[in-house]
Design an enzyme around this catalytic site. Structure first.
Site, PDB file in Angstrom:
ATOM      1  N   LYS A 137      29.418  43.588  41.698  1.00 44.12           N
ATOM      2  CA  LYS A 137      28.106  43.180  42.195  1.00 44.12           C
ATOM      3  C   LYS A 137      28.181  41.751  42.766  1.00 44.12           C
ATOM      4  O   LYS A 137      28.944  41.515  43.683  1.00 44.12           O
ATOM      5  CB  LYS A 137      27.079  43.322  41.074  1.00 44.12           C
ATOM      6  CG  LYS A 137      27.216  44.623  40.266  1.00 44.12           C
ATOM      7  CD  LYS A 137      26.997  45.894  41.070  1.00 44.12           C
ATOM      8  CE  LYS A 137      27.470  47.148  40.361  1.00 44.12           C
ATOM      9  NZ  LYS A 137      26.953  47.384  39.024  1.00 44.12           N
ATOM     10  N   ARG A 142      50.080  44.638  33.501  1.00 45.54           N
ATOM     11  CA  ARG A 142      48.986  45.064  32.606  1.00 45.54           C
ATOM     12  C   ARG A 142      48.691  43.975  31.573  1.00 45.54           C
ATOM     13  O   ARG A 142      47.568  43.809  31.107  1.00 45.54           O
ATOM     14  CB  ARG A 142      49.332  46.398  31.916  1.00 45.54           C
ATOM     15  CG  ARG A 142      48.273  46.845  30.914  1.00 45.54           C
ATOM     16  CD  ARG A 142      48.327  48.347  30.606  1.00 45.54           C
ATOM     17  NE  ARG A 142      49.664  48.811  30.277  1.00 45.54           N
ATOM     18  CZ  ARG A 142      50.278  48.611  29.095  1.00 45.54           C
ATOM     19  NH1 ARG A 142      49.674  47.944  28.135  1.00 45.54           N
ATOM     20  NH2 ARG A 142      51.496  49.080  28.893  1.00 45.54           N
ATOM     21  N   TYR A 164      22.001  48.931  31.891  1.00 41.10           N
ATOM     22  CA  TYR A 164      22.715  49.760  32.857  1.00 41.10           C
ATOM     23  C   TYR A 164      22.925  51.150  32.214  1.00 41.10           C
ATOM     24  O   TYR A 164      23.450  51.232  31.090  1.00 41.10           O
ATOM     25  CB  TYR A 164      24.046  49.085  33.165  1.00 41.10           C
ATOM     26  CG  TYR A 164      24.872  49.815  34.174  1.00 41.10           C
ATOM     27  CD1 TYR A 164      24.460  49.913  35.496  1.00 41.10           C
ATOM     28  CD2 TYR A 164      26.072  50.423  33.819  1.00 41.10           C
ATOM     29  CE1 TYR A 164      25.217  50.587  36.433  1.00 41.10           C
ATOM     30  CE2 TYR A 164      26.837  51.095  34.750  1.00 41.10           C
ATOM     31  CZ  TYR A 164      26.405  51.170  36.054  1.00 41.10           C
ATOM     32  OH  TYR A 164      27.156  51.843  36.979  1.00 41.10           O
ATOM     33  N   ASP A 218      25.415  41.146  29.080  1.00 41.56           N
ATOM     34  CA  ASP A 218      25.787  41.638  30.405  1.00 41.56           C
ATOM     35  C   ASP A 218      25.101  40.716  31.419  1.00 41.56           C
ATOM     36  O   ASP A 218      23.880  40.762  31.575  1.00 41.56           O
ATOM     37  CB  ASP A 218      25.311  43.096  30.567  1.00 41.56           C
ATOM     38  CG  ASP A 218      25.714  43.698  31.913  1.00 41.56           C
ATOM     39  OD1 ASP A 218      25.989  42.929  32.862  1.00 41.56           O
ATOM     40  OD2 ASP A 218      25.723  44.942  32.025  1.00 41.56           O
TER      41      ASP A 218
HETATM   42  C1  PLP Z   1      27.272  48.152  37.868  1.00 41.97           C
HETATM   43  C2  PLP Z   1      26.936  47.641  36.510  1.00 41.97           C
HETATM   44  C3  PLP Z   1      27.784  47.886  35.412  1.00 41.97           C
HETATM   45  C4  PLP Z   1      29.030  48.727  35.519  1.00 41.97           C
HETATM   46  O1  PLP Z   1      29.974  48.164  36.341  1.00 41.97           O
HETATM   47  P1  PLP Z   1      31.059  48.973  37.273  1.00 41.97           P
HETATM   48  O2  PLP Z   1      31.762  47.877  37.955  1.00 41.97           O
HETATM   49  O3  PLP Z   1      30.278  49.871  38.163  1.00 41.97           O
HETATM   50  O4  PLP Z   1      31.911  49.742  36.323  1.00 41.97           O
HETATM   51  C5  PLP Z   1      27.420  47.326  34.210  1.00 41.97           C
HETATM   52  N1  PLP Z   1      26.282  46.596  34.068  1.00 41.97           N
HETATM   53  C6  PLP Z   1      25.456  46.360  35.093  1.00 41.97           C
HETATM   54  C7  PLP Z   1      24.221  45.554  34.880  1.00 41.97           C
HETATM   55  C8  PLP Z   1      25.751  46.878  36.344  1.00 41.97           C
HETATM   56  O5  PLP Z   1      24.904  46.651  37.361  1.00 41.97           O
END
Ligand code: PLP
Length: 394
Positions: free
Chosen positions: A209, A59, A112, A184
């Site tokens: 992604k 962790r 998101y 992000d």
């Molecule tokens: C999918 C996504 C998230 C969240 O991520 P997870 O891996 O599903 O927890 C945050 N921001 C964006 C732009 C995303 O596409």
């Protein structure tokens, strides 16, 4: 690789990530262990005091995870990477480390969905305030800044509207007001956009992604521009316990090795598909940063190294027509998520953004008829043919 900074981004994606390699393995070994053996009681004490940087417990740190953290930190031009179990774990680690009771955050209205929902419904219970504006307008951001504003949170291109925010201008504005800027960068990956180079303090990813890119792993990563902020976020991640698993880290490293060629292919496909959709008589509008018709096409050209593979569009028949399209595509998959080798289609208003209030959706430009299309690396003629046959039924 010690001197990876000197190499181009494609070479660093393939050879980057620091790990000890006594047996000379060509790939990063998976240290599938929860804990690590100390040489002696004194050694254990030194690991805990920080005098020795030996591994203690997964962790807190693990060599496979560290290889991924150093790889992504390098790609983002950052000082420290902090891997998390998911993108949302990264979001909540950032919120918890950077915002306290009585603090305020200014954020992009089109983000998101869950990043906004968790702030408005849960962090608000602990006295954290937030305002959502169209961050494509610097004036709107300025008007939302209060004396207690601590964080400017940007998603660009915005999800799912594809609006572009000027990162350099936002970083300057945030710093003039004593705020930290968080970006992000999920929609771009460091291959297309490096916000830390434009002044952001923290960048994060849902590596579920583009970075992993194969729709088989959920994972997140935070990268900071300086080490002190990195330590603060790292200790928050460790105490929250939202760490990554070593196997997950290995999978993402493997995904990143092909990030460059995946993005080159998918964005070339996206450009052709966006142009096809824009010229289709049944399509009302298309938002893709690579189209000259995109209102911030020039800004996208300035701050991105390519236009990516996310497209939003609306059919003339609105939501009803959009549903017919989604139900009849055969190559694209009807599923949420994005940035994988396979093309995905989804309806944000009823899916990814369904928990965002109707009023907030309207203000953010998330119309009922908006369809989000994440372009994969299939043959582009098959993807266009797929849309063509489904649009005949609309
Ligand atoms: C999918 C996504 C998230 C969240 O991520 P997870 O891996 O599903 O927890 C945050 N921001 C964006 C732009 C995303 O596409």
């Amino acid at each position: 690789m010690k001197q990876s900074k000197k190499l181009g981004i494609n070479s660093r994606m393939i050879h980057g990530g620091e790990f000890e390699n006594p047996l000379g393995s060509a790939t990063v070994p998976i240290y599938q262990t929860s804990t690590f053996i100390f040489d002696s009681a004194d050694h254990g004490a030194k690991c805990f005091s920080g005098e020795d940087d030996g591994y203690i417990y997964t962790r807190i740190g693990n060599p496979t995870i560290n290889a991924l953290e150093t790889l992504v930190a390098d790609l983002e031009s950052g000082a420290q990477g902090i891997a998390t179990s998911s993108g949302m774990a990264a979001v909540n680690t950032i919120y918890m480390a950077l915002l306290s009771k009585g603090d305020h955050m200014v954020s992009s209205a089109a983000v998101y969905g869950p990043s906004r929902v968790v702030m408005e419904q849960h962090w608000s219970r602990f006295g954290v305030e937030s305002t959502y504006v169209n961050t494509a307008s610097i004036e709107e951001i300025k008007a939302a800044i209060r004396p207690n504003s601590r964080v400017l949170y940007i998603e660009t291109p915005a999800n799912p509207t594809m609006d572009i925010t000027d990162l350099e201008a936002c970083a300057k504005l945030a710093h003039d007001h004593g705020m930290l800027m968080v970006v992000d960068n999920t929609f771009c990956s460091p291959y297309l956009q490096r916000p830390l180079e434009m002044g952001a303090d923290v960048v994060f990813h849902s590596m579920t992604k583009f970075l992993n890119g194969h729709a088989d792993i959920v994972a997140g990563m935070i990268v900071t521009r300086d080490k002190a902020l990195g330590s603060k976020l790292k200790s928050m991640m460790v105490t929250l316990g939202c760490n990554m698993d070593p196997h997950q880290a290995y999978m993402v490293i493997r995904g990143i090795r092909t990030l460059g060629i995946r993005i080159e292919r998918s964005q070339a496909n996206a450009m052709k598909i966006a142009a096809y959709l824009e010229n289709h008589p049944k399509v009302e509008w298309v938002m893709y940063p690579g189209l000259p018709s995109h209102p911030q096409h020039a800004l996208a050209q300035k701050q991105m190294d390519g236009f990516g593979s996310m497209i939003s569009f609306e059919l003339k028949g609105g939501l009803i027509a959009g549903k017919v399209l989604m139900d009849n595509v055969k190559v694209a998959i009807l599923a949420v998520s994005l940035g994988g080798v396979e093309t995905l289609i989804q309806h944000p208003a009823s899916m990814t953004h369904s928990k965002v209030s109707a009023e907030a959706k309207l203000k953010a430009g998330i119309t009922d008829g908006l369809v989000r299309y994440s372009v994969g690396i299939e043959d582009v003629d098959d993807l266009i043919g797929d849309l063509e046959q489904a649009l005949l039924l609309v």
